[in-house]
Design an enzyme around this catalytic site. Structure first.
Site, PDB file in Angstrom:
ATOM      1  N   ALA A   1       0.869  -1.168   0.000  1.00  0.00           N
ATOM      2  CA  ALA A   1       0.000   0.000   0.000  1.00  0.00           C
ATOM      3  C   ALA A   1       0.907   1.219   0.000  1.00  0.00           C
ATOM      4  O   ALA A   1       2.051   1.148   0.457  1.00  0.00           O
ATOM      5  CB  ALA A   1      -0.876  -0.016   1.246  1.00  0.00           C
TER       6      ALA A   1
ATOM      7  N   GLU B   1       3.443  -5.356   7.572  1.00  0.00           N
ATOM      8  CA  GLU B   1       2.614  -4.290   8.158  1.00  0.00           C
ATOM      9  C   GLU B   1       2.909  -4.034   9.627  1.00  0.00           C
ATOM     10  O   GLU B   1       2.877  -2.898  10.084  1.00  0.00           O
ATOM     11  CB  GLU B   1       1.117  -4.623   7.996  1.00  0.00           C
ATOM     12  CG  GLU B   1       0.562  -4.383   6.600  1.00  0.00           C
ATOM     13  CD  GLU B   1       0.765  -5.557   5.660  1.00  0.00           C
ATOM     14  OE1 GLU B   1       1.553  -6.473   5.982  1.00  0.00           O
ATOM     15  OE2 GLU B   1       0.130  -5.557   4.592  1.00  0.00           O
TER      16      GLU B   1
ATOM     17  N   GLU C   1      -1.139  -9.218  -0.639  1.00  0.00           N
ATOM     18  CA  GLU C   1      -2.598  -9.358  -0.499  1.00  0.00           C
ATOM     19  C   GLU C   1      -3.284  -9.402  -1.868  1.00  0.00           C
ATOM     20  O   GLU C   1      -4.217 -10.173  -2.079  1.00  0.00           O
ATOM     21  CB  GLU C   1      -3.157  -8.211   0.340  1.00  0.00           C
ATOM     22  CG  GLU C   1      -2.660  -8.256   1.775  1.00  0.00           C
ATOM     23  CD  GLU C   1      -3.291  -7.170   2.631  1.00  0.00           C
ATOM     24  OE1 GLU C   1      -4.163  -7.497   3.445  1.00  0.00           O
ATOM     25  OE2 GLU C   1      -2.914  -5.997   2.483  1.00  0.00           O
TER      26      GLU C   1
ATOM     27  N   GLY D   1       0.266  -4.937   0.829  1.00  0.00           N
ATOM     28  CA  GLY D   1      -0.867  -4.960  -0.105  1.00  0.00           C
ATOM     29  C   GLY D   1      -0.544  -5.696  -1.397  1.00  0.00           C
ATOM     30  O   GLY D   1      -1.453  -6.195  -2.067  1.00  0.00           O
TER      31      GLY D   1
HETATM   32  N1  DAK Z   1       4.612   3.203  -0.786  1.00  0.00           N
HETATM   33  C1  DAK Z   1       5.014   4.356  -1.369  1.00  0.00           C
HETATM   34  N2  DAK Z   1       6.162   4.477  -2.063  1.00  0.00           N
HETATM   35  C2  DAK Z   1       6.931   3.391  -2.173  1.00  0.00           C
HETATM   36  C3  DAK Z   1       6.585   2.153  -1.582  1.00  0.00           C
HETATM   37  C4  DAK Z   1       5.343   2.075  -0.872  1.00  0.00           C
HETATM   38  N3  DAK Z   1       4.909   0.946  -0.313  1.00  0.00           N
HETATM   39  N4  DAK Z   1       7.556   1.263  -1.861  1.00  0.00           N
HETATM   40  C5  DAK Z   1       8.488   1.931  -2.593  1.00  0.00           C
HETATM   41  N5  DAK Z   1       8.112   3.208  -2.784  1.00  0.00           N
HETATM   42  C6  DAK Z   1       8.808   4.254  -3.513  1.00  0.00           C
HETATM   43  C7  DAK Z   1      10.015   4.756  -2.727  1.00  0.00           C
HETATM   44  O1  DAK Z   1       9.604   5.716  -1.793  1.00  0.00           O
HETATM   45  C8  DAK Z   1      10.839   5.350  -3.866  1.00  0.00           C
HETATM   46  O2  DAK Z   1      10.272   6.576  -4.241  1.00  0.00           O
HETATM   47  P1  DAK Z   1      11.202   7.901  -4.481  1.00  0.00           P
HETATM   48  O3  DAK Z   1      11.910   8.116  -3.193  1.00  0.00           O
HETATM   49  O4  DAK Z   1      12.122   7.506  -5.604  1.00  0.00           O
HETATM   50  O5  DAK Z   1      10.226   8.981  -4.856  1.00  0.00           O
HETATM   51  C9  DAK Z   1      10.610   4.394  -4.999  1.00  0.00           C
HETATM   52  O6  DAK Z   1       9.385   3.718  -4.694  1.00  0.00           O
HETATM   53  C10 DAK Z   1      11.693   3.336  -5.147  1.00  0.00           C
HETATM   54  O7  DAK Z   1      11.834   2.683  -3.898  1.00  0.00           O
HETATM   55  P2  DAK Z   1      13.260   2.514  -3.169  1.00  0.00           P
HETATM   56  O8  DAK Z   1      14.176   3.615  -3.576  1.00  0.00           O
HETATM   57  O9  DAK Z   1      12.982   2.323  -1.733  1.00  0.00           O
HETATM   58  O10 DAK Z   1      13.787   1.158  -3.840  1.00  0.00           O
HETATM   59  P3  DAK Z   1      14.802   0.111  -3.204  1.00  0.00           P
HETATM   60  O11 DAK Z   1      15.180  -0.802  -4.306  1.00  0.00           O
HETATM   61  O12 DAK Z   1      15.896   0.788  -2.476  1.00  0.00           O
HETATM   62  O13 DAK Z   1      13.954  -0.701  -2.119  1.00  0.00           O
HETATM   63  C11 DAK Z   1      11.962  -1.857  -1.312  1.00  0.00           C
HETATM   64  C12 DAK Z   1      12.877  -1.503  -2.535  1.00  0.00           C
HETATM   65  C13 DAK Z   1      10.731  -2.573  -1.824  1.00  0.00           C
HETATM   66  C14 DAK Z   1      12.736  -2.774  -0.353  1.00  0.00           C
HETATM   67  C15 DAK Z   1      11.619  -0.547  -0.568  1.00  0.00           C
HETATM   68  O14 DAK Z   1      11.072   0.363  -1.527  1.00  0.00           O
HETATM   69  C16 DAK Z   1      10.609  -0.739   0.518  1.00  0.00           C
HETATM   70  O15 DAK Z   1      10.931  -1.207   1.615  1.00  0.00           O
HETATM   71  N6  DAK Z   1       9.351  -0.322   0.224  1.00  0.00           N
HETATM   72  C17 DAK Z   1       8.305  -0.350   1.229  1.00  0.00           C
HETATM   73  C18 DAK Z   1       7.829  -1.751   1.464  1.00  0.00           C
HETATM   74  C19 DAK Z   1       6.691  -1.768   2.453  1.00  0.00           C
HETATM   75  O16 DAK Z   1       6.911  -1.677   3.678  1.00  0.00           O
HETATM   76  N7  DAK Z   1       5.500  -1.769   1.905  1.00  0.00           N
HETATM   77  C20 DAK Z   1       4.303  -1.508   2.667  1.00  0.00           C
HETATM   78  C21 DAK Z   1       3.873  -2.774   3.274  1.00  0.00           C
HETATM   79  S1  DAK Z   1       2.589  -2.442   4.386  1.00  0.00           S
HETATM   80  C22 DAK Z   1      -4.590  -1.076   5.674  1.00  0.00           C
HETATM   81  C23 DAK Z   1      -4.625  -1.416   4.359  1.00  0.00           C
HETATM   82  C24 DAK Z   1      -3.522  -1.916   3.755  1.00  0.00           C
HETATM   83  C25 DAK Z   1      -2.351  -2.046   4.428  1.00  0.00           C
HETATM   84  C26 DAK Z   1      -2.331  -1.728   5.764  1.00  0.00           C
HETATM   85  C27 DAK Z   1      -3.439  -1.240   6.380  1.00  0.00           C
HETATM   86  N8  DAK Z   1      -5.694  -0.496   6.315  1.00  0.00           N
HETATM   87  C28 DAK Z   1      -6.891  -0.289   5.585  1.00  0.00           C
HETATM   88  C29 DAK Z   1      -5.635  -0.038   7.635  1.00  0.00           C
HETATM   89  C30 DAK Z   1      -1.191  -2.479   3.762  1.00  0.00           C
HETATM   90  C31 DAK Z   1       0.007  -2.147   4.223  1.00  0.00           C
HETATM   91  C32 DAK Z   1       1.203  -2.455   3.462  1.00  0.00           C
HETATM   92  O17 DAK Z   1       1.193  -2.704   2.288  1.00  0.00           O
END
Ligand code: DAK
Length: 266
Positions: free
Chosen positions: A72, A140, A120, A117
């Site tokens: 997400a 998450e 998911e 997400g």
């Molecule tokens: N959201 C927004 N931007 C994201 C992103 C994300 N999930 N993942 C990556 N990006 C963006 C980065 O910010 C970066 O943008 P700029 O800085 O260039 O503008 C760009 O994508 C490239 O990412 P990185 O530079 O970080 O790339 P790396 O190769 O260094 O790293 C990575 C790749 C996948 C390891 C890293 O990007 C990362 O850790 N991303 C976040 C992963 C994550 O934690 N995802 C979220 C999981 S939690 C709910 C509903 C749904 C959910 C929860 C609650 N409710 C209704 C309450 C779901 C939650 C989730 O999905």
């Protein structure tokens, strides 16, 4: 509704060939993270897919080689409160259930990061074909949240309660070998192109069968999740309704007459 009326989107690319619609989530600069726009367009796309007569199966993937969907959109999540968070979860659950309940087979081609997400979304699809560089994970809890788009339910059904507890409570990332072993990935391919070839081959096999039977099989398998008795009841009801279709008559007649069936979808 013919394929020529295929809608266009800001964050999705849709392309239909030989009855297979490939839906690509297209925010490569944000690793295809799911913001509100992507979610609402996904819903609209699946409403269209459901109605489009020329579409018989779907492949969902992410643009580029690096990510299916990196979760997400964390920027959007950061602004949630108790009310808007619940609304977002209800909205996302409805959209992902729409994918799970699509009456046409849906394969997730999981290319690279499928986090939060993203996992998911892959779990809401009927089958998952992963690339070797896949990274599944539900991190998450590391953001102080839990999966909000049905992940706690669907992951548990796919990998079992103990493993789901482990993966959700640790937020640990898993790679292709483990995903395959857990049944989270149906198969793993060396590259995105190879995964696409596997997906097309599997869907082509499915599409040789009657569309009504495919729809009812999806419905019956999904009904297994309504509790044991409700699942068996639904299976019996759906089996009965299939016995009244032209496709059933054609399928059985073709077998007995030693010819290939020609299904009308009725
Ligand atoms: N959201 C927004 N931007 C994201 C992103 C994300 N999930 N993942 C990556 N990006 C963006 C980065 O910010 C970066 O943008 P700029 O800085 O260039 O503008 C760009 O994508 C490239 O990412 P990185 O530079 O970080 O790339 P790396 O190769 O260094 O790293 C990575 C790749 C996948 C390891 C890293 O990007 C990362 O850790 N991303 C976040 C992963 C994550 O934690 N995802 C979220 C999981 S939690 C709910 C509903 C749904 C959910 C929860 C609650 N409710 C209704 C309450 C779901 C939650 C989730 O999905």
């Amino acid at each position: 509704m013919p394929t020529s009326e295929m809608p266009t989107f800001e964050t999705l690319l849709l392309e239909t060939e030989n009855g297979i619609c490939t839906l690509t989530i297209n925010r490569p600069d944000k690793l295809n993270a799911l913001n509100q726009k992507v979610l609402s367009e996904l819903e609209e796309a699946f409403v269209w897919i459901q109605k489009a007569e020329d579409v018989r199966a779907v492949i969902v993937t992410g643009s580029g080689e690096k990510a299916f969907v990196a979760g997400a959109d964390i920027k959007e999540l950061s602004g949630l409160d108790a009310i808007t968070g619940r609304d977002l979860a209800i909205n996302g659950q409805r959209i992902f259930s729409g994918i799970e309940n699509c009456t046409k087979p849906v394969i997730a081609l999981v290319n690279g990061y499928a986090l939060g997400g993203g996992s998911e979304l892959a779990l809401a699809c009927h089958v998952r074909i992963a690339t070797e560089n896949v990274v599944f994970g539900l991190p998450e809890v590391s953001l102080g949240l839990i999966p909000g788009y049905g992940g706690t339910q669907r992951l548990t059904r796919v990998v079992g309660k103990g493993k789901a507890m482990e993966l959700v409570l640790t937020g640990r990332m898993i790679k292709s070998d483990e995903a395959l072993g857990l049944g989270l990935a149906n198969s793993v391919a060396g590259s995105k192109g190879e995964a696409m070839a596997q997906a097309v081959e599997m869907l082509s096999k499915m599409m040789k069968n009657g569309p009504v039977a495919l729809a009812k099989a999806i419905e019956a398998i999904n009904a297994s999740e309504n509790g044991k008795d409700a699942g068996y009841q639904s299976e019996a009801d759906l089996f009965g309704s299939l016995c009244a279709t032209e496709d059933f008559k054609e399928g059985t007649s073709a077998f007995l007459e030693k010819r290939k069936p020609s299904f009308s979808g009725k």
